[in-house]
Design a protein around this motif. Structure first.
Motif, PDB file in Angstrom:
ATOM      1  N   ASP A 296      31.060  53.209  41.215  1.00 43.48           N
ATOM      2  CA  ASP A 296      32.184  52.429  40.960  1.00 43.48           C
ATOM      3  C   ASP A 296      33.491  53.090  40.810  1.00 43.48           C
ATOM      4  OD1 ASP A 296      31.314  50.017  41.965  1.00 43.48           O
ATOM      5  OD2 ASP A 296      30.235  49.183  40.612  1.00 43.48           O
ATOM      6  N   ASP A 297      33.720  54.127  41.319  1.00 45.08           N
ATOM      7  CA  ASP A 297      34.698  54.847  41.017  1.00 45.08           C
ATOM      8  C   ASP A 297      35.925  54.699  42.361  1.00 45.08           C
ATOM      9  OD1 ASP A 297      36.934  56.539  40.623  1.00 45.08           O
ATOM     10  OD2 ASP A 297      35.559  58.465  40.098  1.00 45.08           O
ATOM     11  N   TRP A 298      37.221  54.197  42.054  1.00 44.19           N
ATOM     12  CA  TRP A 298      38.145  53.786  43.329  1.00 44.19           C
ATOM     13  C   TRP A 298      38.559  55.051  43.788  1.00 44.19           C
ATOM     14  CZ3 TRP A 298      42.828  55.890  42.898  1.00 44.19           C
ATOM     15  CH2 TRP A 298      43.325  56.390  41.694  1.00 44.19           C
ATOM     16  N   ARG A 299      38.268  55.992  43.112  1.00 43.54           N
ATOM     17  CA  ARG A 299      38.959  57.447  43.921  1.00 43.54           C
ATOM     18  C   ARG A 299      37.841  57.921  45.100  1.00 43.54           C
ATOM     19  NH1 ARG A 299      38.891  56.832  38.818  1.00 43.54           N
ATOM     20  NH2 ARG A 299      40.839  57.317  37.660  1.00 43.54           N
ATOM     21  N   ILE A 300      36.715  57.124  45.214  1.00 43.74           N
ATOM     22  CA  ILE A 300      35.842  57.808  46.278  1.00 43.74           C
ATOM     23  C   ILE A 300      36.091  56.768  47.485  1.00 43.74           C
ATOM     24  CG2 ILE A 300      33.172  57.978  47.010  1.00 43.74           C
ATOM     25  CD1 ILE A 300      32.840  57.658  43.928  1.00 43.74           C
ATOM     26  N   GLY A 301      37.392  57.284  48.239  1.00 46.35           N
ATOM     27  CA  GLY A 301      37.899  56.759  49.437  1.00 46.35           C
ATOM     28  C   GLY A 301      38.372  57.609  50.389  1.00 46.35           C
ATOM     29  N   LYS A 302      39.032  57.402  51.272  1.00 43.56           N
ATOM     30  CA  LYS A 302      39.397  58.447  52.388  1.00 43.56           C
ATOM     31  C   LYS A 302      40.322  59.674  51.771  1.00 43.56           C
ATOM     32  CE  LYS A 302      42.696  58.544  56.279  1.00 43.56           C
ATOM     33  NZ  LYS A 302      43.717  57.432  57.185  1.00 43.56           N
ATOM     34  N   GLY A 303      39.654  60.689  52.271  1.00 43.24           N
ATOM     35  CA  GLY A 303      40.273  62.141  51.879  1.00 43.24           C
ATOM     36  C   GLY A 303      39.543  62.715  50.696  1.00 43.24           C
ATOM     37  N   ALA A 304      38.482  62.119  50.092  1.00 44.19           N
ATOM     38  CA  ALA A 304      37.886  62.339  48.997  1.00 44.19           C
ATOM     39  C   ALA A 304      36.390  63.218  49.544  1.00 44.19           C
ATOM     40  CB  ALA A 304      37.492  61.424  47.844  1.00 44.19           C
ATOM     41  N   THR A 305      35.922  64.016  48.639  1.00 43.81           N
ATOM     42  CA  THR A 305      34.642  64.613  49.075  1.00 43.81           C
ATOM     43  C   THR A 305      33.758  64.411  47.736  1.00 43.81           C
ATOM     44  OG1 THR A 305      35.347  66.391  50.448  1.00 43.81           O
ATOM     45  CG2 THR A 305      33.452  66.711  49.539  1.00 43.81           C
ATOM     46  N   MET A 306      32.716  63.894  48.104  1.00 46.40           N
ATOM     47  CA  MET A 306      31.632  63.703  47.022  1.00 46.40           C
ATOM     48  C   MET A 306      30.251  64.755  47.125  1.00 46.40           C
ATOM     49  SD  MET A 306      32.232  61.500  45.019  1.00 46.40           S
ATOM     50  CE  MET A 306      30.669  61.118  44.224  1.00 46.40           C
ATOM     51  N   TYR A 307      29.891  65.239  46.098  1.00 42.31           N
ATOM     52  CA  TYR A 307      28.816  66.046  46.260  1.00 42.31           C
ATOM     53  C   TYR A 307      27.758  65.470  45.338  1.00 42.31           C
ATOM     54  CZ  TYR A 307      32.483  69.546  47.531  1.00 42.31           C
ATOM     55  OH  TYR A 307      33.612  70.129  48.183  1.00 42.31           O
ATOM     56  N   TYR A 308      26.440  65.555  46.152  1.00 40.09           N
ATOM     57  CA  TYR A 308      25.344  64.809  45.328  1.00 40.09           C
ATOM     58  C   TYR A 308      24.002  65.922  45.468  1.00 40.09           C
ATOM     59  CZ  TYR A 308      27.894  60.639  46.813  1.00 40.09           C
ATOM     60  OH  TYR A 308      28.616  59.682  46.979  1.00 40.09           O
ATOM     61  N   PRO A 309      23.346  66.016  44.417  1.00 36.88           N
ATOM     62  CA  PRO A 309      22.055  66.607  44.421  1.00 36.88           C
ATOM     63  C   PRO A 309      21.080  66.015  45.097  1.00 36.88           C
ATOM     64  CG  PRO A 309      22.427  65.408  42.286  1.00 36.88           C
ATOM     65  CD  PRO A 309      23.814  65.464  43.117  1.00 36.88           C
ATOM     66  N   VAL A 310      20.496  66.597  46.327  1.00 33.27           N
ATOM     67  CA  VAL A 310      19.479  66.381  46.858  1.00 33.27           C
ATOM     68  C   VAL A 310      18.015  66.023  46.057  1.00 33.27           C
ATOM     69  CG1 VAL A 310      18.032  66.447  49.118  1.00 33.27           C
ATOM     70  CG2 VAL A 310      20.344  67.206  49.087  1.00 33.27           C
ATOM     71  N   ALA A 311      17.418  65.010  46.400  1.00 34.46           N
ATOM     72  CA  ALA A 311      16.194  64.697  45.302  1.00 34.46           C
ATOM     73  C   ALA A 311      14.897  64.463  46.386  1.00 34.46           C
ATOM     74  CB  ALA A 311      16.433  63.358  44.414  1.00 34.46           C
ATOM     75  N   VAL A 312      15.206  64.060  47.587  1.00 31.93           N
ATOM     76  CA  VAL A 312      13.928  64.088  48.492  1.00 31.93           C
ATOM     77  C   VAL A 312      14.311  64.746  50.064  1.00 31.93           C
ATOM     78  CG1 VAL A 312      13.443  61.794  47.291  1.00 31.93           C
ATOM     79  CG2 VAL A 312      14.904  61.785  49.304  1.00 31.93           C
ATOM     80  N   PRO A 313      13.228  64.991  50.649  1.00 37.17           N
ATOM     81  CA  PRO A 313      13.580  65.656  51.865  1.00 37.17           C
ATOM     82  C   PRO A 313      14.369  64.642  52.967  1.00 37.17           C
ATOM     83  CG  PRO A 313      11.277  65.798  51.364  1.00 37.17           C
ATOM     84  CD  PRO A 313      11.870  64.896  50.344  1.00 37.17           C
ATOM     85  N   GLY A 314      15.436  65.069  53.497  1.00 42.25           N
ATOM     86  CA  GLY A 314      16.284  64.495  54.379  1.00 42.25           C
ATOM     87  C   GLY A 314      17.370  63.838  53.696  1.00 42.25           C
ATOM     88  N   ALA A 315      17.463  63.908  52.378  1.00 43.54           N
ATOM     89  CA  ALA A 315      18.566  63.331  51.385  1.00 43.54           C
ATOM     90  C   ALA A 315      18.579  61.810  51.603  1.00 43.54           C
ATOM     91  CB  ALA A 315      19.888  63.803  51.738  1.00 43.54           C
ATOM     92  N   LEU A 316      18.555  61.226  52.495  1.00 35.62           N
ATOM     93  CA  LEU A 316      18.690  59.694  52.763  1.00 35.62           C
ATOM     94  C   LEU A 316      19.886  59.193  52.268  1.00 35.62           C
ATOM     95  CD1 LEU A 316      14.696  58.788  52.183  1.00 35.62           C
ATOM     96  CD2 LEU A 316      16.102  59.516  54.500  1.00 35.62           C
ATOM     97  N   LEU A 317      20.916  59.277  52.735  1.00 33.26           N
ATOM     98  CA  LEU A 317      22.246  58.763  52.147  1.00 33.26           C
ATOM     99  C   LEU A 317      22.250  57.138  52.535  1.00 33.26           C
ATOM    100  CD1 LEU A 317      25.618  60.283  51.972  1.00 33.26           C
ATOM    101  CD2 LEU A 317      25.547  58.243  53.328  1.00 33.26           C
ATOM    102  N   SER A 318      22.867  56.381  51.942  1.00 36.77           N
ATOM    103  CA  SER A 318      23.216  54.877  52.324  1.00 36.77           C
ATOM    104  C   SER A 318      24.570  54.657  51.517  1.00 36.77           C
ATOM    105  CB  SER A 318      22.186  54.140  51.541  1.00 36.77           C
ATOM    106  OG  SER A 318      20.725  54.178  52.281  1.00 36.77           O
ATOM    107  N   ALA A 319      25.177  53.646  52.336  1.00 32.51           N
ATOM    108  CA  ALA A 319      26.462  53.208  51.698  1.00 32.51           C
ATOM    109  C   ALA A 319      26.642  51.975  51.681  1.00 32.51           C
ATOM    110  CB  ALA A 319      27.631  53.910  52.434  1.00 32.51           C
ATOM    111  N   GLY A 320      27.382  51.274  50.738  1.00 37.00           N
ATOM    112  CA  GLY A 320      27.370  50.046  50.555  1.00 37.00           C
ATOM    113  C   GLY A 320      28.386  49.584  49.329  1.00 37.00           C
ATOM    114  N   ASP A 321      28.656  48.053  49.081  1.00 35.47           N
ATOM    115  CA  ASP A 321      29.497  47.998  47.818  1.00 35.47           C
ATOM    116  C   ASP A 321      30.854  48.283  48.232  1.00 35.47           C
ATOM    117  OD1 ASP A 321      30.005  46.547  45.533  1.00 35.47           O
ATOM    118  OD2 ASP A 321      29.506  48.386  44.249  1.00 35.47           O
ATOM    119  N   PRO A 322      31.215  47.779  49.441  1.00 28.17           N
ATOM    120  CA  PRO A 322      32.576  48.221  49.753  1.00 28.17           C
ATOM    121  C   PRO A 322      33.662  47.552  48.951  1.00 28.17           C
ATOM    122  CG  PRO A 322      31.590  46.710  51.492  1.00 28.17           C
ATOM    123  CD  PRO A 322      30.578  47.076  50.473  1.00 28.17           C
ATOM    124  N   HIS A 323      34.914  47.856  48.477  1.00 22.15           N
ATOM    125  CA  HIS A 323      35.816  47.372  47.751  1.00 22.15           C
ATOM    126  C   HIS A 323      37.157  47.683  48.294  1.00 22.15           C
ATOM    127  CE1 HIS A 323      33.345  48.370  43.827  1.00 22.15           C
ATOM    128  NE2 HIS A 323      32.739  47.532  44.473  1.00 22.15           N
TER     129      HIS A 323
END
Length: 461
Positions: A296-323
């Motif tokens: 819930d950080d409003w900066r995570i929008g167009k033009g931003a880059t997020m880095y996430y540590p991978v915890a499981v094979p394939g990473a398995l990214l999901s997106a939701g809670d659009p604001h």
């Protein structure tokens, strides 16, 4: 790595991403794909662009899980467009569901069945509270997951947010508009500190957004106080305690003409982008943690880059809670919850290539923009292991801003010492005089504080 880093720099400058983005990723292209692409898969005519629509077959509601089958699997550097639906659309179904086949399939609910039955990480049989499958222990409609070939624990997944568009209202009465809902609810920071009667109360405010992008602000349409709602299964909801309950507007009093002459700046972003955690099979979508989720950080929008540590094979990214928009703290419970479609480029950073970089040993979600690094601290950064077998329950009782502040401080100190070569005394001084700490949110169980480190601090290097 050189190509990857050059591409990232170009992306952050707002130029074309290295490798090029499919020509279909335009406002018109997204619209045509939405109607043409009924199933997740490769965008026709492209080699590296996938599309995942939001339907009852492609979303998981209220939880993350390492057990979920990927909707698509892509390679590092590929693009994916993901439709996301707000879990508050039934606050005004006429404006946010009616005529939209994807939303209608997800929200379908009659006495016999729900389009998406499980809503939350609770048991399928609602033996705890009787609310419904999943018990509402987690609320966000998440589209995915998307798997990345070769991703393994210890790697870092780089998610570049190429574009974000509001999902237009499908009801012809509201052509060219999009709508969102703000809930001042029982989980809000304000709830036990109200001045006026009735106390307590939950209030829904519906906002209008220009879906064409010509107007960059939202306006309030009306509000209403939540009254007891009976869902199609016959369960009465005196408060907002289960996601997707349809509001019968014959039972509420709409107040129009509110927030006159107020323009809320639109800054579309995703409250939830995250990877599957490894610690449990089903994890409540509400508390954020080390692999992202409901930051819930409003900066995570167009033009931003997020880095996430991978915890499981394939990473398995999901997106939701659009604001459509949100302020730091998300004080009353939600943002303007508004369905969005996002396009991402996913780049896999292998563990053995990270030494000496800002991503070495990364164990939290890190945000980069053209001008800033934003480090996310939480009351309990790895709450699933820190709080033991009852972590998904205890996190709601044990969070505090001071714990989140300490975590953000420790992460920022380490970041400055490891990436800028500062001594501890230097880092601490700079944190106090040149770094902005803010309250990300106080409503998601695991409270958040972020540290904003401006790149211009090091312009003399």
């Amino acid at each position: 790595m050189a190509t990857t880093d050059e591409g990232r720099r170009e992306f952050l400058k707002g130029a074309a991403v290295a490798g090029g983005l499919a020509a279909s990723v335009t406002a018109a292209g997204l619209s045509s794909l939405t109607s043409a692409q009924a199933q997740p898969g490769m965008v026709p005519g492209t080699k590296n662009h996938y599309y995942v629509p939001a339907t009852d077959k492609t979303v998981h509601w209220g939880y993350f899980s390492k057990l979920l089958k990927p909707q698509v699997e892509l390679s590092s550097g590929d693009f994916v467009t993901i439709e996301t639906l707000t879990h508050h659309a039934n606050d005004d179904a006429e404006r946010m569901i009616k005529g939209d086949p994807g939303a209608e399939s997800v929200y379908y609910w009659d006495r016999q069945r729900k389009g998406v039955d499980r809503r939350g990480a609770g048991p399928i049989q609602p033996t705890l509270f009787g609310r419904g499958a999943g018990e509402g222990l987690g609320v966000h409609i998440c589209t995915g997951p998307v798997a990345v070939r070769g991703a393994e624990p210890g790697d870092v997944l780089e998610a570049r947010i190429i574009d974000v568009k509001p999902r237009p209202c499908a009801n012809p009465q509201h052509k060219g508009k999009a709508f969102g809902s703000n809930a001042a609810a029982w989980w809000g920071f304000h709830y036990k500190d109200l001045l006026t009667d009735p106390k307590p109360r939950e209030v829904i405010t519906i906002y209008e957004v220009d879906a064409t992008g010509e107007r960059n602000w939202a306006k309030a349409v009306y509000n209403f106080r939540w009254t007891a709602q009976t869902d199609p299964s016959g369960v009465v909801h005196k408060i907002i305690d289960y996601p997707g309950v349809p509001v019968d507007h014959r039972t509420v009093q709409e107040t129009h003409g509110i927030l006159k002459n107020v323009r809320v700046p639109v800054r579309p972003h995703f409250g939830v982008i995250g990877l599957a955690p490894s610690e449990a099979d089903y994890v409540d979508s509400i508390p954020p943690h080390y692999v992202g989720g409901n930051i819930d950080d409003w900066r995570i929008g167009k033009g931003a880059t997020m880095y996430y540590p991978v915890a499981v094979p394939g990473a398995l990214l999901s997106a939701g809670d659009p604001h459509a928009s949100q302020g730091d703290s998300e004080l009353c419970g939600t943002a303007i919850e508004c369905s969005l479609t996002g396009t991402f480029q996913l780049v896999l950073r292998k563990k053995d290539t990270l030494g000496g970089s800002a991503l070495a040993g990364l164990d939290y979600p890190l945000l980069e923009t053209l001008d800033e690094w934003v480090l996310h601290g939480f009351s309990f950064p790895k709450y699933l292991t820190e709080l033991g077998p009852d972590a998904q329950k205890d996190i709601y009782a044990k969070s505090s801003v001071d714990l989140a502040m300490r975590d953000a401080f420790r992460k920022a100190r380490r970041f400055l010492m490891t990436t800028r070569g500062l001594g501890e005394d230097e880092a601490i001084s700079l944190l106090s005089v040149g770094v902005d700490f803010g309250i990300t949110q106080v409503v998601d169980g695991n409270w958040g504080v972020h540290a904003i480190i401006k790149k211009s601090l090091f312009a003399g290097a």
